[in-house]
Design an enzyme around this catalytic site. Sequence first.
Site, PDB file in Angstrom:
ATOM      1  N   GLN A  48       0.812  -1.226   0.000  1.00  0.00           N
ATOM      2  CA  GLN A  48       0.000   0.000   0.000  1.00  0.00           C
ATOM      3  C   GLN A  48       0.847   1.278   0.000  1.00  0.00           C
ATOM      4  O   GLN A  48       0.424   2.303  -0.549  1.00  0.00           O
ATOM      5  CB  GLN A  48      -0.955  -0.019   1.201  1.00  0.00           C
ATOM      6  CG  GLN A  48      -2.068  -1.046   0.999  1.00  0.00           C
ATOM      7  CD  GLN A  48      -3.091  -1.030   2.110  1.00  0.00           C
ATOM      8  OE1 GLN A  48      -2.832  -0.540   3.201  1.00  0.00           O
ATOM      9  NE2 GLN A  48      -4.259  -1.578   1.834  1.00  0.00           N
ATOM     10  N   GLY A  83      17.340   1.201  -6.371  1.00  0.00           N
ATOM     11  CA  GLY A  83      18.691   1.406  -6.920  1.00  0.00           C
ATOM     12  C   GLY A  83      18.684   1.529  -8.431  1.00  0.00           C
ATOM     13  O   GLY A  83      19.456   2.318  -9.004  1.00  0.00           O
ATOM     14  N   GLU A 127      12.418  30.217 -18.207  1.00  0.00           N
ATOM     15  CA  GLU A 127      11.183  30.956 -18.561  1.00  0.00           C
ATOM     16  C   GLU A 127      10.457  31.445 -17.312  1.00  0.00           C
ATOM     17  O   GLU A 127       9.223  31.450 -17.251  1.00  0.00           O
ATOM     18  CB  GLU A 127      10.262  30.107 -19.454  1.00  0.00           C
ATOM     19  CG  GLU A 127      10.871  29.889 -20.827  1.00  0.00           C
ATOM     20  CD  GLU A 127       9.915  29.289 -21.820  1.00  0.00           C
ATOM     21  OE1 GLU A 127       8.729  29.661 -21.810  1.00  0.00           O
ATOM     22  OE2 GLU A 127      10.363  28.451 -22.613  1.00  0.00           O
TER      23      GLU A 127
HETATM   24  C1  LIG Z   1      18.401  24.977 -18.759  1.00  0.00           C
HETATM   25  C2  LIG Z   1      18.237  26.450 -18.873  1.00  0.00           C
HETATM   26  C3  LIG Z   1      18.001  27.015 -20.105  1.00  0.00           C
HETATM   27  C4  LIG Z   1      17.867  28.394 -20.234  1.00  0.00           C
HETATM   28  N1  LIG Z   1      17.691  28.940 -21.477  1.00  0.00           N
HETATM   29  C5  LIG Z   1      17.590  30.276 -21.613  1.00  0.00           C
HETATM   30  C6  LIG Z   1      17.498  30.861 -22.917  1.00  0.00           C
HETATM   31  O1  LIG Z   1      17.478  30.162 -23.931  1.00  0.00           O
HETATM   32  N2  LIG Z   1      17.432  32.204 -23.017  1.00  0.00           N
HETATM   33  C7  LIG Z   1      17.459  33.026 -21.912  1.00  0.00           C
HETATM   34  O2  LIG Z   1      17.378  34.234 -22.093  1.00  0.00           O
HETATM   35  N3  LIG Z   1      17.568  32.504 -20.669  1.00  0.00           N
HETATM   36  C8  LIG Z   1      17.645  31.149 -20.488  1.00  0.00           C
HETATM   37  N4  LIG Z   1      17.793  30.601 -19.239  1.00  0.00           N
HETATM   38  C9  LIG Z   1      17.911  31.492 -18.088  1.00  0.00           C
HETATM   39  C10 LIG Z   1      16.710  31.470 -17.163  1.00  0.00           C
HETATM   40  O3  LIG Z   1      15.614  32.099 -17.740  1.00  0.00           O
HETATM   41  C11 LIG Z   1      17.155  32.079 -15.817  1.00  0.00           C
HETATM   42  O4  LIG Z   1      18.066  31.165 -15.221  1.00  0.00           O
HETATM   43  C12 LIG Z   1      15.993  32.348 -14.894  1.00  0.00           C
HETATM   44  O5  LIG Z   1      15.191  33.397 -15.367  1.00  0.00           O
HETATM   45  C13 LIG Z   1      16.465  32.694 -13.477  1.00  0.00           C
HETATM   46  O6  LIG Z   1      17.476  33.640 -13.491  1.00  0.00           O
HETATM   47  P1  LIG Z   1      18.827  33.381 -12.649  1.00  0.00           P
HETATM   48  O7  LIG Z   1      19.335  32.040 -12.986  1.00  0.00           O
HETATM   49  O8  LIG Z   1      19.700  34.544 -12.846  1.00  0.00           O
HETATM   50  O9  LIG Z   1      18.364  33.306 -11.134  1.00  0.00           O
HETATM   51  P2  LIG Z   1      18.090  34.562 -10.158  1.00  0.00           P
HETATM   52  O10 LIG Z   1      17.198  35.535 -10.811  1.00  0.00           O
HETATM   53  O11 LIG Z   1      19.373  35.050  -9.609  1.00  0.00           O
HETATM   54  O12 LIG Z   1      17.259  33.834  -9.000  1.00  0.00           O
HETATM   55  C14 LIG Z   1      17.871  32.984  -8.031  1.00  0.00           C
HETATM   56  C15 LIG Z   1      16.775  32.561  -7.037  1.00  0.00           C
HETATM   57  O13 LIG Z   1      16.221  33.719  -6.416  1.00  0.00           O
HETATM   58  C16 LIG Z   1      14.818  33.723  -6.621  1.00  0.00           C
HETATM   59  N5  LIG Z   1      14.342  35.109  -6.782  1.00  0.00           N
HETATM   60  C17 LIG Z   1      14.770  36.050  -7.643  1.00  0.00           C
HETATM   61  N6  LIG Z   1      14.044  37.177  -7.499  1.00  0.00           N
HETATM   62  C18 LIG Z   1      13.140  36.918  -6.527  1.00  0.00           C
HETATM   63  C19 LIG Z   1      12.073  37.675  -5.941  1.00  0.00           C
HETATM   64  N7  LIG Z   1      11.801  38.936  -6.313  1.00  0.00           N
HETATM   65  N8  LIG Z   1      11.325  37.087  -4.979  1.00  0.00           N
HETATM   66  C20 LIG Z   1      11.567  35.814  -4.596  1.00  0.00           C
HETATM   67  N9  LIG Z   1      12.552  35.042  -5.127  1.00  0.00           N
HETATM   68  C21 LIG Z   1      13.316  35.587  -6.092  1.00  0.00           C
HETATM   69  C22 LIG Z   1      14.587  32.928  -7.898  1.00  0.00           C
HETATM   70  O14 LIG Z   1      13.262  32.433  -7.962  1.00  0.00           O
HETATM   71  C23 LIG Z   1      15.628  31.827  -7.732  1.00  0.00           C
HETATM   72  O15 LIG Z   1      15.110  30.838  -6.884  1.00  0.00           O
HETATM   73  C24 LIG Z   1      17.929  29.229 -19.086  1.00  0.00           C
HETATM   74  C25 LIG Z   1      18.150  28.644 -17.834  1.00  0.00           C
HETATM   75  C26 LIG Z   1      18.317  27.282 -17.714  1.00  0.00           C
HETATM   76  C27 LIG Z   1      18.562  26.685 -16.363  1.00  0.00           C
END
Ligand SMILES: Cc1cc2nc3c(=O)[nH]c(=O)nc-3n(C[C@H](O)[C@H](O)[C@H](O)COP(=O)(O)OP(=O)(O)OC[C@H]3O[C@@H](n4cnc5c(N)ncnc54)[C@H](O)[C@@H]3O)c2cc1C
Length: 384
Positions: A279, A341, A364
């Site tokens: 279950q 595993g 996104e």
């Molecule tokens: C596999 C992959 C593919 C991607 N491809 C593309 C692409 O083709 N083109 C492109 O332009 N980008 C791309 N990205 C980038 C992606 O859109 C960003 O990584 C994303 O928007 C987050 O930005 P960051 O990584 O700088 O995190 P940050 O913005 O630094 O955020 C870090 C953490 O803080 C949190 N945070 C930030 N601001 C706040 C707030 N105001 N309140 C609460 N929490 C917050 C976030 O939710 C996250 O948990 C890609 C990312 C990945 C991982």
Amino acid sequence: MRVPDLGPVRAFLGEEHPAFVAAVRAFATRELAPRKEPADDDAGRREARELLGLLGRQGVFAPIGACDWRGCCLAREALAAASPLADAVFALQGLGLVPILLSDNAAMRKRWMEPTLAGEAMAAFAMTEPEAGSDVASMTTRARRDGDAYVLEGRKAFISNAGIADYYSVFASTDPDAGSRGISCFVVPADTPGLRFLGPQVLSSPHPLGEIAFEGCRVPAANRLGEEGRGFVLGLKTLDRLRATVGAAACGMAARALQEALSHARKRKQFGKPLGEFQLVQEKLARMATELTAARLLVYRAAWEADGAAERVTIEAAMAKLYATEAAQRIVDDAVQVLGGAGVLAAHPVDRLYRSVRSLRIYEGTTEIQHLVIAGLLLGERDA
Ligand SMILES: Cc1cc2nc3c(=O)[nH]c(=O)nc-3n(C[C@H](O)[C@H](O)[C@H](O)COP(=O)(O)OP(=O)(O)OC[C@H]3O[C@@H](n4cnc5c(N)ncnc54)[C@H](O)[C@@H]3O)c2cc1C
């Protein structure tokens, strides 16, 4: 459960959708599922280009050109279940091309639409920067007008297809003092002088990702998508339409994970009986199927709204992406647990899903950003 099983979402689909998804599903099972996971980043990049041609010749990208968002969701669900990398290739053809389709730039549409849909040109979407992730409006890449062109300077990070794309839909500031209202969008062909691939950013699952730089990169003004300063809105509109498809990819990965867990629970015996008769295992399977169904209903509801020509589907898309990606993470994790595993062996499809599903909660717009979007709309702080 078949992937995707149309049962729960049939009410949201059009007459043309079942035949389309049956064809994509058959293609994905036959051509994509048996392909080995690339051994390293270089192999992943070559594989992504190969998949591009395969998908294009099969006509899988057609719903992007038709702005048929339910068709895009069905395609991504079927692709993600068979090959997360093939799904990523689909996602980027959408992200790169949709700003062109949503803008009024007929020349760019004429140049890029057909080759993108045929899988002959690879698209990319360049918004994120090293210091501008969730806070996109703080981007520092500049586009300075110079006669009949713009000169781009700056750097983009985390760009999918960086280094292998044929063109990039690039967001840059034409008026730094105007914040998000000063951002414009441009199509930049990969061979434009001054556009440089800085190098890959390697993920734990195959996904071509990297950094690019613009160094005195001259782009004709005719490549601007929409009016100057309207790029941010164009970007948001693009994401409104494509976020539900991220949820769909999550559902495809979750459905495959559930399928693998069910099959294992039927076959694997411990304590003298199949795991599925315990279950504690049944509770996991039931929760996985219920959350998956709820996720799919949110995803297809958002896509149905978008296909109904709603101008903005921000809240629907945010809810779909948020719920489906979070649920898929839990479902895939539960599948690994049911497999024991075997589920953490690198060659097992569930291990690949485990590594692939994680990014969906980040790109996104992170889960936290979706929460802010939904709450902002509920509280009336944002314009729907
Ligand atoms: C596999 C992959 C593919 C991607 N491809 C593309 C692409 O083709 N083109 C492109 O332009 N980008 C791309 N990205 C980038 C992606 O859109 C960003 O990584 C994303 O928007 C987050 O930005 P960051 O990584 O700088 O995190 P940050 O913005 O630094 O955020 C870090 C953490 O803080 C949190 N945070 C930030 N601001 C706040 C707030 N105001 N309140 C609460 N929490 C917050 C976030 O939710 C996250 O948990 C890609 C990312 C990945 C991982």
